[in-house]
Write an enzyme that holds these catalytic residues in place. Sequence first.
Site, PDB file in Angstrom:
ATOM      1  N   ASP A  54      54.041  69.256  36.895  1.00  0.00           N
ATOM      2  CA  ASP A  54      53.045  68.224  36.612  1.00  0.00           C
ATOM      3  C   ASP A  54      52.097  68.766  35.544  1.00  0.00           C
ATOM      4  O   ASP A  54      52.335  69.843  34.949  1.00  0.00           O
ATOM      5  CB  ASP A  54      52.342  67.739  37.898  1.00  0.00           C
ATOM      6  CG  ASP A  54      51.296  68.730  38.434  1.00  0.00           C
ATOM      7  OD1 ASP A  54      51.167  69.849  37.873  1.00  0.00           O
ATOM      8  OD2 ASP A  54      50.624  68.382  39.418  1.00  0.00           O
ATOM      9  N   CYS A  84      53.429  73.050  39.876  1.00  0.00           N
ATOM     10  CA  CYS A  84      52.264  72.159  39.798  1.00  0.00           C
ATOM     11  C   CYS A  84      51.034  73.063  39.700  1.00  0.00           C
ATOM     12  O   CYS A  84      51.173  74.257  39.434  1.00  0.00           O
ATOM     13  CB  CYS A  84      52.204  71.181  40.973  1.00  0.00           C
ATOM     14  SG  CYS A  84      51.939  71.914  42.598  1.00  0.00           S
ATOM     15  N   GLY A  85      49.856  72.528  39.928  1.00  0.00           N
ATOM     16  CA  GLY A  85      48.661  73.339  39.735  1.00  0.00           C
ATOM     17  C   GLY A  85      48.645  74.569  40.617  1.00  0.00           C
ATOM     18  O   GLY A  85      48.374  75.686  40.167  1.00  0.00           O
ATOM     19  N   THR A  86      48.938  74.367  41.889  1.00  0.00           N
ATOM     20  CA  THR A  86      48.976  75.473  42.848  1.00  0.00           C
ATOM     21  C   THR A  86      50.392  75.855  43.271  1.00  0.00           C
ATOM     22  O   THR A  86      50.587  76.921  43.859  1.00  0.00           O
ATOM     23  CB  THR A  86      48.227  75.079  44.133  1.00  0.00           C
ATOM     24  OG1 THR A  86      48.857  73.909  44.675  1.00  0.00           O
ATOM     25  CG2 THR A  86      46.753  74.806  43.857  1.00  0.00           C
ATOM     26  N   GLY A  87      51.335  74.963  43.056  1.00  0.00           N
ATOM     27  CA  GLY A  87      52.685  75.126  43.598  1.00  0.00           C
ATOM     28  C   GLY A  87      52.803  74.579  45.009  1.00  0.00           C
ATOM     29  O   GLY A  87      53.916  74.431  45.528  1.00  0.00           O
ATOM     30  N   ILE A  88      51.662  74.268  45.623  1.00  0.00           N
ATOM     31  CA  ILE A  88      51.684  73.841  47.024  1.00  0.00           C
ATOM     32  C   ILE A  88      52.273  72.436  47.166  1.00  0.00           C
ATOM     33  O   ILE A  88      53.241  72.218  47.913  1.00  0.00           O
ATOM     34  CB  ILE A  88      50.262  73.883  47.626  1.00  0.00           C
ATOM     35  CG1 ILE A  88      49.725  75.319  47.652  1.00  0.00           C
ATOM     36  CG2 ILE A  88      50.280  73.304  49.049  1.00  0.00           C
ATOM     37  CD1 ILE A  88      48.238  75.418  48.025  1.00  0.00           C
ATOM     38  N   GLY A  89      51.700  71.501  46.451  1.00  0.00           N
ATOM     39  CA  GLY A  89      52.145  70.112  46.622  1.00  0.00           C
ATOM     40  C   GLY A  89      53.597  69.923  46.265  1.00  0.00           C
ATOM     41  O   GLY A  89      54.355  69.264  47.004  1.00  0.00           O
ATOM     42  N   HIS A 118      66.314  86.869  51.535  1.00  0.00           N
ATOM     43  CA  HIS A 118      66.225  86.507  52.951  1.00  0.00           C
ATOM     44  C   HIS A 118      66.321  85.004  53.211  1.00  0.00           C
ATOM     45  O   HIS A 118      66.779  84.601  54.280  1.00  0.00           O
ATOM     46  CB  HIS A 118      64.904  87.014  53.546  1.00  0.00           C
ATOM     47  CG  HIS A 118      64.865  88.492  53.751  1.00  0.00           C
ATOM     48  ND1 HIS A 118      64.015  89.114  54.653  1.00  0.00           N
ATOM     49  CD2 HIS A 118      65.564  89.499  53.156  1.00  0.00           C
ATOM     50  CE1 HIS A 118      64.199  90.426  54.620  1.00  0.00           C
ATOM     51  NE2 HIS A 118      65.125  90.688  53.703  1.00  0.00           N
ATOM     52  N   ARG A 162      72.146  88.479  59.173  1.00  0.00           N
ATOM     53  CA  ARG A 162      71.175  87.857  60.081  1.00  0.00           C
ATOM     54  C   ARG A 162      70.348  86.780  59.377  1.00  0.00           C
ATOM     55  O   ARG A 162      69.896  85.825  60.015  1.00  0.00           O
ATOM     56  CB  ARG A 162      70.243  88.914  60.672  1.00  0.00           C
ATOM     57  CG  ARG A 162      69.291  89.574  59.685  1.00  0.00           C
ATOM     58  CD  ARG A 162      68.502  90.704  60.323  1.00  0.00           C
ATOM     59  NE  ARG A 162      67.488  91.272  59.431  1.00  0.00           N
ATOM     60  CZ  ARG A 162      67.740  92.138  58.465  1.00  0.00           C
ATOM     61  NH1 ARG A 162      68.983  92.551  58.245  1.00  0.00           N
ATOM     62  NH2 ARG A 162      66.760  92.614  57.705  1.00  0.00           N
ATOM     63  N   HIS A 163      70.197  86.930  58.070  1.00  0.00           N
ATOM     64  CA  HIS A 163      69.427  85.941  57.313  1.00  0.00           C
ATOM     65  C   HIS A 163      70.179  84.614  57.213  1.00  0.00           C
ATOM     66  O   HIS A 163      69.572  83.545  57.198  1.00  0.00           O
ATOM     67  CB  HIS A 163      69.089  86.478  55.925  1.00  0.00           C
ATOM     68  CG  HIS A 163      68.406  87.811  55.963  1.00  0.00           C
ATOM     69  ND1 HIS A 163      67.185  87.996  56.561  1.00  0.00           N
ATOM     70  CD2 HIS A 163      68.818  89.040  55.535  1.00  0.00           C
ATOM     71  CE1 HIS A 163      66.841  89.268  56.476  1.00  0.00           C
ATOM     72  NE2 HIS A 163      67.821  89.921  55.856  1.00  0.00           N
TER      73      HIS A 163
HETATM   74  O1  R5P Z   1      49.356  70.671  45.052  1.00  0.00           O
HETATM   75  C1  R5P Z   1      49.018  69.943  44.107  1.00  0.00           C
HETATM   76  C2  R5P Z   1      48.925  70.453  42.732  1.00  0.00           C
HETATM   77  O2  R5P Z   1      48.129  71.594  42.631  1.00  0.00           O
HETATM   78  C3  R5P Z   1      48.568  69.443  41.657  1.00  0.00           C
HETATM   79  O3  R5P Z   1      48.943  70.043  40.462  1.00  0.00           O
HETATM   80  C4  R5P Z   1      47.103  69.067  41.605  1.00  0.00           C
HETATM   81  O4  R5P Z   1      46.671  68.495  42.815  1.00  0.00           O
HETATM   82  C5  R5P Z   1      46.840  68.093  40.454  1.00  0.00           C
HETATM   83  O5  R5P Z   1      45.462  67.927  40.276  1.00  0.00           O
HETATM   84  P1  R5P Z   1      44.885  67.074  39.070  1.00  0.00           P
HETATM   85  O6  R5P Z   1      45.327  65.649  39.295  1.00  0.00           O
HETATM   86  O7  R5P Z   1      43.396  67.227  39.194  1.00  0.00           O
HETATM   87  O8  R5P Z   1      45.438  67.614  37.787  1.00  0.00           O
END
Ligand code: R5P
Length: 147
Positions: free
Chosen positions: A8, A66-71, A99, A133-134
């Site tokens: 993103d 993405c910004g954090t990779g989390i979403g 693993h 095992r993995h």
């Molecule tokens: O987990 C979500 C990501 O970090 C997205 O990249 C982030 O939430 C996007 O934020 P924004 O709309 O402020 O660029």
Amino acid sequence: MKIVIGCDQGALELKNYIKEVLAEFTDITVEDVGTYTADSVDYPDIAEKICAKITSGEAERGIALCGTGIGISIACNKVDGIRAALCHNVFTARMSRQHNDANVLAMGGRDIGFGPAAEMVRVWVAEEFLGGRHKRRVDKIMAIADK
Ligand SMILES: O=C[C@H](O)[C@H](O)[C@H](O)COP(=O)(O)O
């Protein structure tokens, strides 16, 4: 090996840099499913595009940013057959292959510097799943979707 990559707006520059890193590998082809500009997009849409290429067999692995990779990692892991690993350093990138047989590497463009990201990608594309095992544990992960 074909790798599909997507991001993103929070990781556009990191994605373009990682494509340069992947160009070092003559045995890797890359498909970029976007986004291609700094305009705001929704990372679940990018996750779906990445995962569709993998589940269809068009690509073997993916890199999701993405910004954090989390979403984007959360979104990728909603797709049956996908094991997306949100990694922050070379150790976790290596373990995600050895693993967890991760088929998607997720990273945050607002989190990881270019240098560490390059090293993580080089390790991640080269590492193999250790099995044993993995494999038993990965099989159990994949079976959860059928319950
Ligand atoms: O987990 C979500 C990501 O970090 C997205 O990249 C982030 O939430 C996007 O934020 P924004 O709309 O402020 O660029």
